[in-house]
Design a protein around this motif. Structure first.
Motif, mmCIF file in Angstrom:
data_model
loop_
_atom_site.group_PDB
_atom_site.id
_atom_site.type_symbol
_atom_site.label_atom_id
_atom_site.label_comp_id
_atom_site.label_asym_id
_atom_site.label_seq_id
_atom_site.Cartn_x
_atom_site.Cartn_y
_atom_site.Cartn_z
ATOM 1 N N GLU A 45 11.731 3.507 1.211
ATOM 2 C CA GLU A 45 11.989 3.505 2.652
ATOM 3 C C GLU A 45 11.380 2.265 3.306
ATOM 4 O OE1 GLU A 45 10.313 7.206 3.811
ATOM 5 O OE2 GLU A 45 12.173 8.345 3.506
ATOM 6 N N TRP A 46 10.165 1.947 2.900
ATOM 7 C CA TRP A 46 9.502 0.744 3.431
ATOM 8 C C TRP A 46 10.286 -0.516 3.046
ATOM 9 C CZ3 TRP A 46 7.499 -3.381 0.706
ATOM 10 C CH2 TRP A 46 6.744 -4.306 1.441
ATOM 11 N N LEU A 47 10.777 -0.533 1.785
ATOM 12 C CA LEU A 47 11.544 -1.684 1.314
ATOM 13 C C LEU A 47 12.846 -1.813 2.093
ATOM 14 C CD1 LEU A 47 11.230 -3.870 -0.865
ATOM 15 C CD2 LEU A 47 12.512 -2.415 -2.421
ATOM 16 N N ARG A 48 13.490 -0.680 2.373
ATOM 17 C CA ARG A 48 14.723 -0.688 3.176
ATOM 18 C C ARG A 48 14.459 -1.223 4.576
ATOM 19 N NH1 ARG A 48 15.881 4.932 5.408
ATOM 20 N NH2 ARG A 48 14.024 4.207 6.503
ATOM 21 N N ASP A 49 13.406 -0.709 5.204
ATOM 22 C CA ASP A 49 13.096 -1.135 6.567
ATOM 23 C C ASP A 49 12.779 -2.627 6.623
ATOM 24 O OD1 ASP A 49 13.480 1.470 7.315
ATOM 25 O OD2 ASP A 49 11.341 1.985 7.302
ATOM 26 N N ARG A 50 12.035 -3.089 5.642
ATOM 27 C CA ARG A 50 11.681 -4.506 5.610
ATOM 28 C C ARG A 50 12.936 -5.373 5.405
ATOM 29 N NH1 ARG A 50 6.448 -7.185 3.784
ATOM 30 N NH2 ARG A 50 7.028 -9.371 3.463
ATOM 31 N N ASN A 91 0.817 -1.219 0.000
ATOM 32 C CA ASN A 91 0.000 0.000 0.000
ATOM 33 C C ASN A 91 0.845 1.260 0.000
ATOM 34 O OD1 ASN A 91 -2.510 -1.263 -0.022
ATOM 35 N ND2 ASN A 91 -2.520 -1.532 2.227
ATOM 36 N N VAL A 92 2.114 1.109 0.471
ATOM 37 C CA VAL A 92 2.976 2.279 0.552
ATOM 38 C C VAL A 92 3.302 2.824 -0.838
ATOM 39 C CG1 VAL A 92 5.170 1.024 0.479
ATOM 40 C CG2 VAL A 92 5.015 3.173 1.755
ATOM 41 N N LEU A 93 3.110 2.023 -1.898
ATOM 42 C CA LEU A 93 3.334 2.524 -3.262
ATOM 43 C C LEU A 93 2.408 3.692 -3.578
ATOM 44 C CD1 LEU A 93 3.906 -0.710 -5.388
ATOM 45 C CD2 LEU A 93 5.516 1.144 -5.014
ATOM 46 N N ASN A 94 1.287 3.760 -2.917
ATOM 47 C CA ASN A 94 0.364 4.870 -3.162
ATOM 48 C C ASN A 94 0.918 6.197 -2.660
ATOM 49 O OD1 ASN A 94 -1.506 3.022 -4.221
ATOM 50 N ND2 ASN A 94 -2.341 2.594 -2.176
ATOM 51 N N LEU A 95 1.965 6.135 -1.834
ATOM 52 C CA LEU A 95 2.556 7.364 -1.280
ATOM 53 C C LEU A 95 3.698 7.914 -2.135
ATOM 54 C CD1 LEU A 95 2.692 6.333 2.489
ATOM 55 C CD2 LEU A 95 0.892 7.599 1.276
ATOM 56 N N GLY A 96 4.181 7.105 -3.092
ATOM 57 C CA GLY A 96 5.263 7.582 -3.951
ATOM 58 C C GLY A 96 6.483 6.684 -3.884
ATOM 59 N N LEU A 97 7.496 7.000 -4.723
ATOM 60 C CA LEU A 97 8.661 6.142 -4.846
ATOM 61 C C LEU A 97 9.512 6.143 -3.579
ATOM 62 C CD1 LEU A 97 10.475 4.321 -6.574
ATOM 63 C CD2 LEU A 97 11.663 6.393 -7.347
ATOM 64 N N ILE A 98 9.824 7.321 -3.056
ATOM 65 C CA ILE A 98 10.740 7.388 -1.914
ATOM 66 C C ILE A 98 10.151 6.711 -0.691
ATOM 67 C CG2 ILE A 98 12.119 8.911 -0.456
ATOM 68 C CD1 ILE A 98 12.911 8.778 -3.451
ATOM 69 N N LEU A 137 6.309 4.038 -11.428
ATOM 70 C CA LEU A 137 6.583 3.830 -10.014
ATOM 71 C C LEU A 137 6.669 2.339 -9.692
ATOM 72 C CD1 LEU A 137 6.716 4.656 -7.012
ATOM 73 C CD2 LEU A 137 4.216 4.797 -7.041
ATOM 74 N N THR A 138 5.711 1.572 -10.189
ATOM 75 C CA THR A 138 5.697 0.137 -9.898
ATOM 76 C C THR A 138 6.896 -0.568 -10.514
ATOM 77 O OG1 THR A 138 3.271 0.193 -9.851
ATOM 78 C CG2 THR A 138 4.321 -1.960 -10.086
ATOM 79 N N ALA A 139 7.232 -0.230 -11.786
ATOM 80 C CA ALA A 139 8.361 -0.875 -12.455
ATOM 81 C C ALA A 139 9.668 -0.571 -11.742
ATOM 82 C CB ALA A 139 8.436 -0.427 -13.913
ATOM 83 N N ALA A 140 9.884 0.692 -11.350
ATOM 84 C CA ALA A 140 11.121 1.064 -10.648
ATOM 85 C C ALA A 140 11.192 0.355 -9.298
ATOM 86 C CB ALA A 140 11.186 2.573 -10.466
ATOM 87 N N PHE A 141 10.078 0.285 -8.605
ATOM 88 C CA PHE A 141 10.043 -0.391 -7.302
ATOM 89 C C PHE A 141 10.380 -1.873 -7.465
ATOM 90 C CE2 PHE A 141 7.697 -2.907 -4.174
ATOM 91 C CZ PHE A 141 8.146 -2.356 -2.987
ATOM 92 N N ARG A 142 9.830 -2.505 -8.504
ATOM 93 C CA ARG A 142 10.083 -3.930 -8.708
ATOM 94 C C ARG A 142 11.552 -4.194 -9.041
ATOM 95 N NH1 ARG A 142 6.032 -6.255 -6.064
ATOM 96 N NH2 ARG A 142 3.979 -5.885 -7.015
#
Length: 494
Positions: free
Chosen positions: A361-366, A350-357, A392-397
């Motif tokens: 951050e969520w990915l780093r914490d996890r 759900n954090v993807l709805n807040l933007g890339l950064i 956003l989704t592609a960069a996150f993946r």
């Protein structure tokens, strides 16, 4: 030089056959005969014996006409003697008969020589069988090469230093519908098609003449109303003195190759579009499924949890056994709610709805929570990078897959996620200090790295993966981005 030295000896010389060998006649590679006025052989060297198969005694018993059949005619003998006694002597080709009766082609140099007051003829005889064999082989090779060139489907031309056409094979004439007279010895400007193609070919030949280096180019022209592509290569040709003599041009019709490449590019483009649409559809399904699981199933489980809580509060008179069953059911519902949240997060956080950064951050914490490696995020202000949902989704993946590879394979102690917005692009790097790998030795059934590169192409960008044994790995994703709105870079630690 040897003939001249012998011919210039004084007439009162007392040298005999034994003395002649002292001047190294036996070291000469050619046969040497000394002939008197009666055509008797007075001396031969070792090479003469080897050439014709006679010993010296055998030579002494033969007239020279038995060896050279052409000297059996008295008129021919008289002419040969007259020409040989001139200061410059005479050189001619003939055939000498050996001891087996076979005729050997030879080149004979004859010159007059006065020995003990008598006129002799000194003959230096060169065996030309090897030379003729070499010439025959050369003629055969030239004939074979001529057959290859004449029947070659490639267009082959030769130009002199003034760009006049010296040769054009049948393929050239057939291609352009010209006769040999219309091409041969015509200037290049008159023998090639007019327009840009002819000018380009003229420049190519001229460049080869000037630079004396090979040059090549692809030329596109119309033939029978259809576009054809010729790959033309020009190479300089030199004469025996090492001087530039001509330019050879070879043209090959590569139209089928270019058409196949174009079809292949189109097929790859279609596959990429299909993969892109598939990935977008899959992400949309993930998003919808995550929303349904989180909203609907989560809501139902929450309602169930609330109902169980109310049931427990409204029935205080229940037995301890019943209260224990209700508490167990509440614990099971709580576990199910957590599983639903985890599944929803794995499908699409759900954090993807807040933007890339925030998502990074969520990915780093996890990643840090899972342990085994420290992850540090270096990124600008979260409002600096604004992406549409697909980008956003592609960069996150890409970052997610890179971190997964680090956790599984790198054996690293630290990994950095570095986000660098530039005026028209966004760069994201995932850098670890792990053991690295050899990119060319990745397993064929490993699709993580190809998946990263394919997502980069979906973003109209590129993914560079740099690694080496013992030097860690760097994954760099770069794709187009509108100009950033501002904001400084800061380091977001653990």
């Amino acid at each position: 030089m040897l003939l001249q030295a012998i011919a210039n000896r004084p007439e009162n010389s007392a040298l005999d056959a034994a003395n002649l060998s002292d001047i190294a006649l036996n070291r000469v590679h050619d046969a040497i005969y000394l002939i008197d006025c009666d055509l008797r052989i007075k001396y031969v060297n070792d090479k003469a014996c080897t050439l014709l198969g006679y010993n010296r005694e055998g030579f002494s018993q033969l007239p020279f006409s038995a060896i050279d059949p052409e000297l059996r005619d008295s008129d021919v003998v008289a002419l040969w003697w007259k020409l040989s006694v001139r200061p410059e002597g005479i050189t001619f080709t003939s055939h000498h008969r050996d001891s087996r009766g076979e005729l050997i082609p030879v080149e004979v140099s004859s010159i007059g020589y006065t020995h003990r007051g008598e006129q002799h003829i000194l003959c230096v005889v060169h065996d030309v069988r090897e030379l003729r064999r070499q010439k025959e082989q050369q003629r055969l090779r030239e004939k074979q090469m001529s057959l290859v060139v004449e029947n070659s489907p490639d267009l082959i031309l030769r130009f002199d230093l003034n760009t006049r056409c010296l040769y054009a094979n049948p393929a050239v004439r057939n291609w352009f519908g010209l006769s040999e007279q219309e091409i041969h010895h015509k200037p290049l400007t008159e023998s090639v098609p007019k327009g840009d193609v002819g000018l380009s070919f003229f420049k190519l030949v001229s460049k080869t003449l000037v630079d004396e280096k090979g040059a090549e180019q692809e030329l596109t022209l119309l033939r029978h109303g259809k576009k054809r592509t010729l790959h033309v290569r020009c190479v300089p040709e030199y004469n025996l003195a090492g001087k530039l003599a001509s330019v050879l041009a070879v043209g090959r019709d590569i139209t089928p190759i270019r058409q196949t490449e174009e079809e292949l590019r189109f097929a790859h483009q279609q596959l990429r579009m299909l993969a892109q649409n598939f990935e977008q559809d899959r992400e949309a399904e993930r998003k919808q499924l995550a929303r349904d699981i989180h909203d609907e199933l989560g809501q139902h489980l929450t309602s169930l949890r609330t109902g169980l809580s109310l049931l427990a509060m409204r029935a205080p008179q229940q037995t301890a056994e019943l209260r224990g069953q209700v508490e167990n059911l509440m614990g099971l519902v709580d576990s199910t709610i957590q599983v639903v949240r985890d599944v929803s997060t794995r499908l699409r956080p759900n954090v993807l709805n807040l933007g890339l950064i925030p998502a990074l951050e969520w990915l780093r914490d996890r990643f840090n929570k899972d342990g085994g490696c420290r992850c540090i995020l270096v990124a600008p202000n979260e409002h600096t990078v604004v992406l549409d949902d697909a980008s956003l989704t592609a960069a996150f993946r890409v970052v997610q897959e890179s971190l997964t590879n680090v956790a599984r394979h790198a054996g690293a102690s630290t990994v950095y996620i570095i986000v660098k917005p530039e005026p028209d692009t966004l760069s994201i790097e995932v850098v670890d200090n792990g053991k690295g790998f050899t990119p060319g030795r990745v397993r064929k059934n490993a699709f993580g790295l190809p998946g990263i590169q394919e997502r980069a192409r979906m973003l109209n960008g590129e993914a560079a993966i740099v690694s080496a044994r013992g030097k860690g790995t760097r994954v760099r994703l770069t794709f187009p981005l509108p100009a950033p709105r501002g904001g400084g870079e800061k380091q977001k630690g653990e």
